[in-house]
Structures are given as structure tokens and as C-alpha cells.
Design a protein around this motif. Structure first.
Motif, mmCIF file in Angstrom:
data_model
loop_
_atom_site.group_PDB
_atom_site.id
_atom_site.type_symbol
_atom_site.label_atom_id
_atom_site.label_comp_id
_atom_site.label_asym_id
_atom_site.label_seq_id
_atom_site.Cartn_x
_atom_site.Cartn_y
_atom_site.Cartn_z
ATOM 1 N N GLY A 173 0.786 -1.228 0.000
ATOM 2 C CA GLY A 173 0.000 0.000 0.000
ATOM 3 C C GLY A 173 0.811 1.269 0.000
ATOM 4 O O GLY A 173 0.266 2.358 -0.222
ATOM 5 N N VAL A 174 2.106 1.154 0.254
ATOM 6 C CA VAL A 174 2.933 2.370 0.328
ATOM 7 C C VAL A 174 2.993 3.060 -1.024
ATOM 8 O O VAL A 174 2.792 4.279 -1.134
ATOM 9 C CB VAL A 174 4.350 2.030 0.830
ATOM 10 N N GLU A 204 -0.994 8.447 -5.032
ATOM 11 C CA GLU A 204 -2.189 9.272 -4.865
ATOM 12 C C GLU A 204 -1.834 10.720 -4.553
ATOM 13 O O GLU A 204 -2.514 11.650 -5.009
ATOM 14 C CB GLU A 204 -3.069 8.685 -3.757
ATOM 15 N N VAL A 205 -0.789 10.935 -3.787
ATOM 16 C CA VAL A 205 -0.360 12.308 -3.497
ATOM 17 C C VAL A 205 0.088 13.003 -4.775
ATOM 18 O O VAL A 205 -0.282 14.164 -5.045
ATOM 19 C CB VAL A 205 0.774 12.308 -2.451
ATOM 20 N N THR A 252 -2.930 13.856 -6.854
ATOM 21 C CA THR A 252 -3.707 14.968 -6.296
ATOM 22 C C THR A 252 -3.183 16.312 -6.777
ATOM 23 O O THR A 252 -3.956 17.247 -7.036
ATOM 24 C CB THR A 252 -3.655 14.915 -4.751
ATOM 25 N N THR A 302 3.618 6.582 6.266
ATOM 26 C CA THR A 302 4.498 5.562 5.688
ATOM 27 C C THR A 302 5.776 6.143 5.087
ATOM 28 O O THR A 302 6.652 5.388 4.653
ATOM 29 C CB THR A 302 3.750 4.785 4.596
ATOM 30 N N ASP A 335 2.835 17.197 1.214
ATOM 31 C CA ASP A 335 1.894 16.134 1.587
ATOM 32 C C ASP A 335 2.587 14.783 1.772
ATOM 33 O O ASP A 335 2.163 13.963 2.590
ATOM 34 C CB ASP A 335 0.796 16.022 0.533
ATOM 35 N N LEU A 368 2.633 11.809 5.180
ATOM 36 C CA LEU A 368 2.213 10.409 5.136
ATOM 37 C C LEU A 368 2.904 9.620 6.247
ATOM 38 O O LEU A 368 4.124 9.711 6.415
ATOM 39 C CB LEU A 368 2.568 9.786 3.787
ATOM 40 N N ARG A 419 0.934 2.911 -3.488
ATOM 41 C CA ARG A 419 -0.371 3.468 -3.840
ATOM 42 C C ARG A 419 -0.596 4.814 -3.149
ATOM 43 O O ARG A 419 -1.057 5.773 -3.774
ATOM 44 C CB ARG A 419 -1.485 2.484 -3.473
ATOM 45 N N SER A 420 -0.263 4.897 -1.861
ATOM 46 C CA SER A 420 -0.489 6.157 -1.136
ATOM 47 C C SER A 420 0.404 7.271 -1.670
ATOM 48 O O SER A 420 -0.012 8.428 -1.754
ATOM 49 C CB SER A 420 -0.247 5.949 0.364
ATOM 50 N N ILE A 421 1.620 6.907 -2.057
ATOM 51 C CA ILE A 421 2.522 7.906 -2.633
ATOM 52 C C ILE A 421 2.006 8.376 -3.987
ATOM 53 O O ILE A 421 1.964 9.585 -4.278
ATOM 54 C CB ILE A 421 3.939 7.317 -2.757
#
Length: 435
Positions: free
Chosen positions: A366-367, A373-374, A377, A420, A414, A418, A369-371
Motif C-alpha cells: 500500500g505504500v 495518490e499524493v 492529487t 508511511t 503532503d 504520510l 499506492r499512497s505515494i
């Protein structure tokens, strides 16, 4: 019958790292200058801070003086050369010399970058030369080509390595694996860096030179305060290694661009470390050498390369200007200096570039994916991404497509939020491979 050469009496302000070699060079080249230019240079007076210091020069009694103003205004002096450095009293002395109708040659980048337009206007009123080839790239002739040879060219960008100290440090870090502190210490021991290296390593020196280059290349008025700058003190061994793995090298670049804007042309000027593709001509510029890469609509790409620092190369550039000023003086002519009017300076937040980032992250699902997404954005597209290490040593290295500075800064902000992402390491601009 050959006519006798015109004798041109020179007043020198400052006799240090450049002034001393200039005196020696004038002595060495005097007869060649007579043969080639028809003028005989005679260094008549030299203003110094100490009359007792041994400079290793053969000067007649009475040539040295502590009174710099008297040299600038002496009616028996034909041309004044200013090599004191700094803003004051250099500015007042140059204005006094110009006001007395004397051409002036200077290597003072700080002064030209901040008060060049004022001095150029004073020279124009007096109908005399103000020449400053040595103020930008030492022995590399770039000012004269921009002022004369390329005066009619539509120059779109000038990009270069204009600080020998930082280039030496980065070369040692790249080729020898030397740490930043040790490379800086070596540069200081060799005389490339001052005891206080801030002006060089934090980009102030290159910023002043970039302001002068942009003013000449684009016919507009740019001052040192318009130039965004970052230095090299934060460049790590990991950054150097990552650049090499990506077939790039890190250089401190001065970048001057003319860009279309909503209300007319805009000028963007910045100094910062950059990852340069190994195939780019600037990538091979090593040690204390400098190079300036000029891009024009008609002429295409040009590169000027050579020793950009040191007393000898800089004195050579000063001497070239001095000969020009002397010849023009005897003919009653002068070269025009056009700094132009003020253009809109594009703020750094509105400028665009690809970027390299390194992130220390947790190694778990998931790391990525979260990166991602930033980045999404803030409308920053990732061009390439790879992971180095595993577990606690996990690090992500990525390069973006061209992005707006403000969007990239928001992305970094951002990312730091996070849970992570343990740390956002270096953020370095990248010279696109097609450039």
C-alpha cells in the motif's frame, strides 16, 4: 613609415589575485599589443590597501598609491580598471571615473549584477566604454558574444556551469567518491574556495553571473535579487550514486530562459543543482572548468568552454577588454551596453522542470499506492520509479515528468505528512534528456 603607437595610460584599482597577474600580463604582452592593436598600454598608477606588501611586481616608484579616488579622477589617466570587488567603494569610484570621461573595465560581478544599468547609463552619458567580460565566466569570452556576435539572435535559453568551486567539489564527489566536506576542504587547500565558501557553495556567485547573462541575452534588466538560487551543500553521496545509476551527473547550473507570458515575454532565472544527462555537453565539464550553453532560434546550440576562474584566466579577460577600451579611446568611440527595461520575472513557483526525489519509506503493501495518490492529487506525473533496499532500509527513488514548481512543492509537503514516509530526502531538478 609606420606611425608610433598611441600611448594609453592605465589606472588600476586593486592589485590582488587578478590585478597582480594583469600587471604581469600587460608587461608580457605589451609589444604584441602594439603590433596587433596599435596601442601601448602603460600602467601609470595602481591603488592598493598597503604600500609595503611584496607583490612580486616590477613597478616604478610612485606608481602605488593608497588614494583610489585620485586614480579614478586623475586627468593623466586614460582608462581605469576596477578590480577591488564588492559594491562600495567600487561603485562610487567607477561613477567618478565615468564622470571624468574615462572608459572603465571591471571584473566585478556583484556590482554589475546589482548596479549594471546605472553604470551603463553613466557610461552612455559620458560616451565611453564600460566593459566587464571578466565578471561572468573568467577567461571564457561570453559577454562579448552576447553583446555583439549574437546581438541579432533570438536567444531562448542560456544554461551553464559558471562557478568553478562547486564544479570542482561535485567532480571530486562523482569521480572519487569524496564526501562533500572533504571535497570542499580540498578546494580550499587548492585556492578554489575561500575560507568562507558561502557565496560559491550556496549559489550567490553563480546567481550574480546569471543576472548579468540574462540581462545581456534577453535585452532586459535582471538584478541579482531576481535570481532564485539553491546551493550544493545538501547534495549527498546517495544523490551522486543515484544520478550515476540513472546515467546522469549532478552539476550546479545557472539557467536563464525567455518564455511566453500572458502579457508578453517573461524571463526566468535560477541557480540550483541539477541532474544532467551523461550525453549532454555540460556533463563532461570537470574540475574547476566552466561552460556556457547558448540556445538560439537561428544559430542552434553553442557552447563556450574553458577555465572560468583563477587569476591568470580572469586577467586575460580583463586585458582583452582593456585593449578594446584603449583602442576605442584613441578613436573616440565606445561600445554600447544595453541592459534594457524591466521584464516580468517569472517566480520560481511558476517555473517548470522534471524532478528527482528520494523517499525513505516503510516497506509494506500500500505504500506505493499512497505515494502515487499524493502525486495525482497535485497533477504531478511520475516518469520512473524504483525501490532500493528492503525493510528498514527501503528507499524509493523517482523522477517526474515536467511539473510546475508550486505543484511539486505541494506534493513534497503532503508526502512528508504520510505516516508511511519517514523522510523526503533530496529534491533535485532534472535537465530533460531531449534538451
Amino acid at each position: 613609415m609606420t606611425s608610433a603607437p598611441a600611448i594609453v595610460r592605465v589606472g588600476l584599482l586593486g592589485c590582488g589575485n587578478v590585478g597582480g597577474p594583469l600587471v604581469s600580463l600587460v608587461d608580457e604582452r605589451r609589444e604584441a599589443i602594439v603590433d596587433g592593436a596599435g596601442v601601448r598600454l602603460d600602467i601609470t598608477r595602481v591603488a592598493v590597501r598597503s604600500l609595503t606588501r611584496d607583490r612580486g611586481l616590477d613597478l616604478d616608484d610612485g606608481v602605488l598609491t593608497l588614494d583610489a579616488e585620485s586614480v579614478a579622477t586623475d586627468p593623466d589617466i586614460d582608462v581605469v580598471v576596477e578590480l577591488i570587488g564588492g559594491i562600495e567603494p567600487a561603485r562610487e569610484l567607477i561613477l567618478a571615473a565615468l564622470g571624468a570621461g574615462k572608459p572603465v573595465v571591471t571584473g566585478n560581478k556583484e556590482l554589475i549584477a546589482n548596479h549594471g544599468a546605472e553604470l551603463a547609463e553613466a557610461a552612455a552619458r559620458a560616451g565611453v566604454d564600460l566593459l566587464f567580460e571578466a565578471a561572468v565566466a573568467g577567461g571564457i569570452p561570453i559577454v562579448r558574444p552576447l553583446r555583439e556576435s549574437l546581438a541579432g539572435e533570438d536567444i531562448t535559453r542560456v544554461m551553464g556551469i559558471v562557478n568553478g568551486t562547486t564544479n570542482f567539489i561535485l567532480t571530486r564527489m562523482t569521480e572519487e567518491g569524496t564526501g562533500y566536506a572533504d571535497a570542499l576542504a580540498e578546494a580550499q587547500s587548492l585556492g578554489y574556495a575561500e575560507r568562507d565558501p558561502t557565496a560559491d557553495v550556496e549559489g550567490y556567485d553563480a546567481g550574480a553571473k546569471a543576472a548579468i547573462i540574462a540581462s545581456l541575452a534577453f535585452g532586459t534588466r535582471v538584478v541579482a535579487g531576481d535570481v532564485y538560487h539553491e546551493g550544493i551543500s545538501g547534495i549527498s553521496a546517495h544523490d551522486i550514486a543515484s544520478a550515476s545509476r540513472l546515467d546522469h551527473v549532478i552539476k550546479l547550473l545557472a539557467v536563464c530562459e525567455r518564455l511566453p507570458g500572458a502579457d508578453g515575454p517573461e524571463v526566468a532565472v535560477r541557480v540550483h543543482p541539477a541532474m544532467v544527462p551523461a550525453q549532454h555537453p555540460l556533463a563532461g565539464v570537470r574540475d574547476s572548468f566552466n561552460a556556457v550553453f547558448v540556445e538560439g532560434a537561428s544559430v542552434g546550440d553553442l557552447m563556450f568552454y574553458g577555465r572560468g576562474a583563477g587569476g591568470g584566466p580572469t586577467a586575460s579577460a580583463v586585458l582583452g577588454d582593456l585593449v578594446d577600451a584603449a583602442v576605442n579611446r584613441t578613436k573616440g568611440t565606445a561600445a554600447a551596453v544595453g541592459f534594457g527595461g524591466r521584464a516580468r520575472i517569472r517566480p520560481i513557483d511558476e517555473q517548470r522542470s522534471p524532478f528527482y526525489l528520494s523517499l525513505d519509506v516503510e516497506d509494506r503493501p500500500g505504500v506505493l499506492r499512497s505515494i502515487a495518490e499524493v502525486f495525482e492529487t497535485h497533477d504531478v506525473s511520475i516518469r520512473s520509479l524504483e525501490q532500493e533496499g528492503i525493510g528498514a532500509d527501503a528507499r524509493i527513488v523517482l523522477i517526474t515528468h515536467v511539473a510546475r514548481e508550486a505543484d511539486l512543492r505541494a506534493t513534497v509537503r503532503d508526502l512528508r505528512g504520510l505516516p508511511t514516509v519517514h523522510e523526503v530526502g533530496s529534491v533535485i531538478r532534472v535537465v530533460a534528456s531531449e534538451e
